[in-house]
Design a protein around this motif. Structure first.
Motif, PDB file in Angstrom:
ATOM      1  N   SER A  87      38.656  28.720  24.352  1.00  0.00           N
ATOM      2  CA  SER A  87      39.655  28.116  25.273  1.00  0.00           C
ATOM      3  C   SER A  87      40.661  29.435  25.417  1.00  0.00           C
ATOM      4  O   SER A  87      40.519  30.279  24.862  1.00  0.00           O
ATOM      5  CB  SER A  87      40.314  26.929  24.571  1.00  0.00           C
ATOM      6  OG  SER A  87      40.914  27.664  23.224  1.00  0.00           O
ATOM      7  N   PHE A  88      41.238  29.214  26.672  1.00  0.00           N
ATOM      8  CA  PHE A  88      42.562  29.924  26.834  1.00  0.00           C
ATOM      9  C   PHE A  88      43.508  29.122  27.842  1.00  0.00           C
ATOM     10  O   PHE A  88      43.241  28.285  28.575  1.00  0.00           O
ATOM     11  CB  PHE A  88      41.839  31.320  27.545  1.00  0.00           C
ATOM     12  CG  PHE A  88      40.879  31.374  28.785  1.00  0.00           C
ATOM     13  CD1 PHE A  88      41.526  31.064  30.020  1.00  0.00           C
ATOM     14  CD2 PHE A  88      39.630  31.173  28.398  1.00  0.00           C
ATOM     15  CE1 PHE A  88      40.787  30.819  30.957  1.00  0.00           C
ATOM     16  CE2 PHE A  88      38.825  30.814  29.432  1.00  0.00           C
ATOM     17  CZ  PHE A  88      39.283  30.761  30.765  1.00  0.00           C
ATOM     18  N   GLU A  89      44.585  29.957  27.944  1.00  0.00           N
ATOM     19  CA  GLU A  89      45.430  28.974  29.031  1.00  0.00           C
ATOM     20  C   GLU A  89      45.778  30.115  30.025  1.00  0.00           C
ATOM     21  O   GLU A  89      45.860  31.213  30.072  1.00  0.00           O
ATOM     22  CB  GLU A  89      46.884  29.021  28.116  1.00  0.00           C
ATOM     23  CG  GLU A  89      46.746  28.224  27.158  1.00  0.00           C
ATOM     24  CD  GLU A  89      48.035  27.992  26.229  1.00  0.00           C
ATOM     25  OE1 GLU A  89      49.122  28.753  26.542  1.00  0.00           O
ATOM     26  OE2 GLU A  89      48.356  27.023  25.422  1.00  0.00           O
ATOM     27  N   VAL A  90      45.874  29.556  31.341  1.00  0.00           N
ATOM     28  CA  VAL A  90      46.204  29.980  32.509  1.00  0.00           C
ATOM     29  C   VAL A  90      47.493  29.570  33.216  1.00  0.00           C
ATOM     30  O   VAL A  90      47.688  28.338  33.398  1.00  0.00           O
ATOM     31  CB  VAL A  90      45.004  29.867  33.511  1.00  0.00           C
ATOM     32  CG1 VAL A  90      45.268  30.409  34.874  1.00  0.00           C
ATOM     33  CG2 VAL A  90      43.768  30.161  33.031  1.00  0.00           C
ATOM     34  N   THR A  91      48.544  30.599  33.473  1.00  0.00           N
ATOM     35  CA  THR A  91      49.562  30.396  34.058  1.00  0.00           C
ATOM     36  C   THR A  91      49.577  30.652  35.280  1.00  0.00           C
ATOM     37  O   THR A  91      49.289  31.759  35.472  1.00  0.00           O
ATOM     38  CB  THR A  91      50.836  30.720  33.367  1.00  0.00           C
ATOM     39  OG1 THR A  91      50.878  30.511  31.894  1.00  0.00           O
ATOM     40  CG2 THR A  91      52.255  30.279  34.041  1.00  0.00           C
ATOM     41  N   LEU A  92      49.651  29.798  36.522  1.00  0.00           N
ATOM     42  CA  LEU A  92      49.855  30.103  37.731  1.00  0.00           C
ATOM     43  C   LEU A  92      51.297  29.919  38.298  1.00  0.00           C
ATOM     44  O   LEU A  92      51.977  29.095  38.096  1.00  0.00           O
ATOM     45  CB  LEU A  92      48.783  29.172  38.477  1.00  0.00           C
ATOM     46  CG  LEU A  92      47.296  29.115  38.127  1.00  0.00           C
ATOM     47  CD1 LEU A  92      46.396  28.157  38.663  1.00  0.00           C
ATOM     48  CD2 LEU A  92      46.808  30.718  38.059  1.00  0.00           C
ATOM     49  N   HIS A  93      51.613  30.746  39.369  1.00  0.00           N
ATOM     50  CA  HIS A  93      52.800  30.744  39.870  1.00  0.00           C
ATOM     51  C   HIS A  93      52.522  30.898  41.480  1.00  0.00           C
ATOM     52  O   HIS A  93      51.946  31.779  41.889  1.00  0.00           O
ATOM     53  CB  HIS A  93      53.696  31.907  39.443  1.00  0.00           C
ATOM     54  CG  HIS A  93      55.102  31.854  39.507  1.00  0.00           C
ATOM     55  ND1 HIS A  93      55.778  31.746  40.824  1.00  0.00           N
ATOM     56  CD2 HIS A  93      56.115  31.643  38.581  1.00  0.00           C
ATOM     57  CE1 HIS A  93      56.836  31.705  40.664  1.00  0.00           C
ATOM     58  NE2 HIS A  93      57.443  31.699  39.340  1.00  0.00           N
ATOM     59  N   ASP A  94      53.471  30.006  42.470  1.00  0.00           N
ATOM     60  CA  ASP A  94      53.115  30.280  43.530  1.00  0.00           C
ATOM     61  C   ASP A  94      54.312  30.796  44.269  1.00  0.00           C
ATOM     62  O   ASP A  94      54.375  30.691  45.576  1.00  0.00           O
ATOM     63  CB  ASP A  94      52.865  28.821  44.485  1.00  0.00           C
ATOM     64  CG  ASP A  94      54.096  27.844  44.178  1.00  0.00           C
ATOM     65  OD1 ASP A  94      54.931  28.217  43.755  1.00  0.00           O
ATOM     66  OD2 ASP A  94      53.859  26.728  44.625  1.00  0.00           O
ATOM     67  N   GLY A  95      55.065  31.482  43.802  1.00  0.00           N
ATOM     68  CA  GLY A  95      56.379  32.429  44.181  1.00  0.00           C
ATOM     69  C   GLY A  95      57.648  31.133  44.179  1.00  0.00           C
ATOM     70  O   GLY A  95      58.762  31.794  43.935  1.00  0.00           O
ATOM     71  N   THR A  96      57.251  29.882  43.897  1.00  0.00           N
ATOM     72  CA  THR A  96      58.544  28.960  43.691  1.00  0.00           C
ATOM     73  C   THR A  96      58.361  28.283  42.177  1.00  0.00           C
ATOM     74  O   THR A  96      59.102  28.161  41.428  1.00  0.00           O
ATOM     75  CB  THR A  96      58.715  28.054  44.876  1.00  0.00           C
ATOM     76  OG1 THR A  96      58.574  28.531  46.024  1.00  0.00           O
ATOM     77  CG2 THR A  96      59.643  27.057  44.619  1.00  0.00           C
ATOM     78  N   GLU A  97      56.955  27.560  42.164  1.00  0.00           N
ATOM     79  CA  GLU A  97      56.792  26.853  40.934  1.00  0.00           C
ATOM     80  C   GLU A  97      55.820  27.539  39.951  1.00  0.00           C
ATOM     81  O   GLU A  97      54.638  28.593  40.622  1.00  0.00           O
ATOM     82  CB  GLU A  97      56.236  25.486  41.390  1.00  0.00           C
ATOM     83  CG  GLU A  97      57.389  24.621  42.049  1.00  0.00           C
ATOM     84  CD  GLU A  97      56.731  23.489  42.396  1.00  0.00           C
ATOM     85  OE1 GLU A  97      56.690  22.521  41.348  1.00  0.00           O
ATOM     86  OE2 GLU A  97      56.372  23.331  43.716  1.00  0.00           O
ATOM     87  N   LYS A  98      55.677  27.115  38.716  1.00  0.00           N
ATOM     88  CA  LYS A  98      54.453  27.643  38.107  1.00  0.00           C
ATOM     89  C   LYS A  98      54.113  26.364  37.182  1.00  0.00           C
ATOM     90  O   LYS A  98      54.651  25.442  37.106  1.00  0.00           O
ATOM     91  CB  LYS A  98      54.878  28.800  37.143  1.00  0.00           C
ATOM     92  CG  LYS A  98      56.046  28.390  36.122  1.00  0.00           C
ATOM     93  CD  LYS A  98      56.051  29.905  35.221  1.00  0.00           C
ATOM     94  CE  LYS A  98      57.104  29.617  34.050  1.00  0.00           C
ATOM     95  NZ  LYS A  98      57.081  30.772  33.344  1.00  0.00           N
ATOM     96  N   LYS A  99      52.855  26.468  37.018  1.00  0.00           N
ATOM     97  CA  LYS A  99      52.010  25.584  36.236  1.00  0.00           C
ATOM     98  C   LYS A  99      51.051  25.939  35.157  1.00  0.00           C
ATOM     99  O   LYS A  99      50.568  27.110  35.511  1.00  0.00           O
ATOM    100  CB  LYS A  99      51.240  24.607  37.198  1.00  0.00           C
ATOM    101  CG  LYS A  99      50.827  23.381  36.576  1.00  0.00           C
ATOM    102  CD  LYS A  99      50.230  22.357  37.441  1.00  0.00           C
ATOM    103  CE  LYS A  99      49.687  21.152  36.857  1.00  0.00           C
ATOM    104  NZ  LYS A  99      49.527  20.092  37.959  1.00  0.00           N
TER     105      LYS A  99
END
Length: 134
Positions: A67-79
């Protein structure tokens, strides 16, 4: 510009059998034709991968093992997403910043990419990424 709403978790078709499972990824499964496949392995649990966005390239990340974690950011929000099943792919559209961390021992991250490697397609500075998204 793409937002976090464009991110998808894709369920990879699996043929289950008493002798083991077979995951199948064919060209019509993805919303793009992949040109490059690569994988990350032997990543220390304290290591940080990613830290970039792509201008044009799309990718699907799959935790083949561990397993691993992925943090995604669109310039405004992150998930944040925890990838830990080999039959689930995380579709990351172009223009999304990604960071990978907290790799478990023995984890393998498979990446299906829509394009060949091109350094010009990478945005490696977060402030430049934010300017790109404006």
């Amino acid at each position: 510009m793409e937002t976090l709403n464009a991110i998808q978790l894709l369920e990879i078709p699996v043929v289950a059998d008493a002798s083991g499972n077979l995951g199948i990824i064919q060209s019509d499964f993805l919303p793009f034709n992949f040109k490059r496949i690569y994988y990350l392995f032997d990543v220390p649990s304290t290591a940080f991968r990613g830290g970039h966005a792509h201008i044009d390239q799309q990718e699907v990340l799959i935790a083949l093992s561990g397993s691993f974690e992925v943090t995604l950011h669109d310039g405004t929000e992150k998930k944040r997403y925890l990838l830990n099943k080999p039959n689930i792919g995380l579709l990351i559209p172009k223009g999304i910043w990604r960071e990978l961390e907290n790799f478990s021992s023995g984890s393998v991250c498979l990446v299906l990419a829509s394009d060949d490697f091109s350094e010009e397609d990478y945005i490696r500075d977060f402030d430049e990424f934010l300017n790109f998204k404006k």
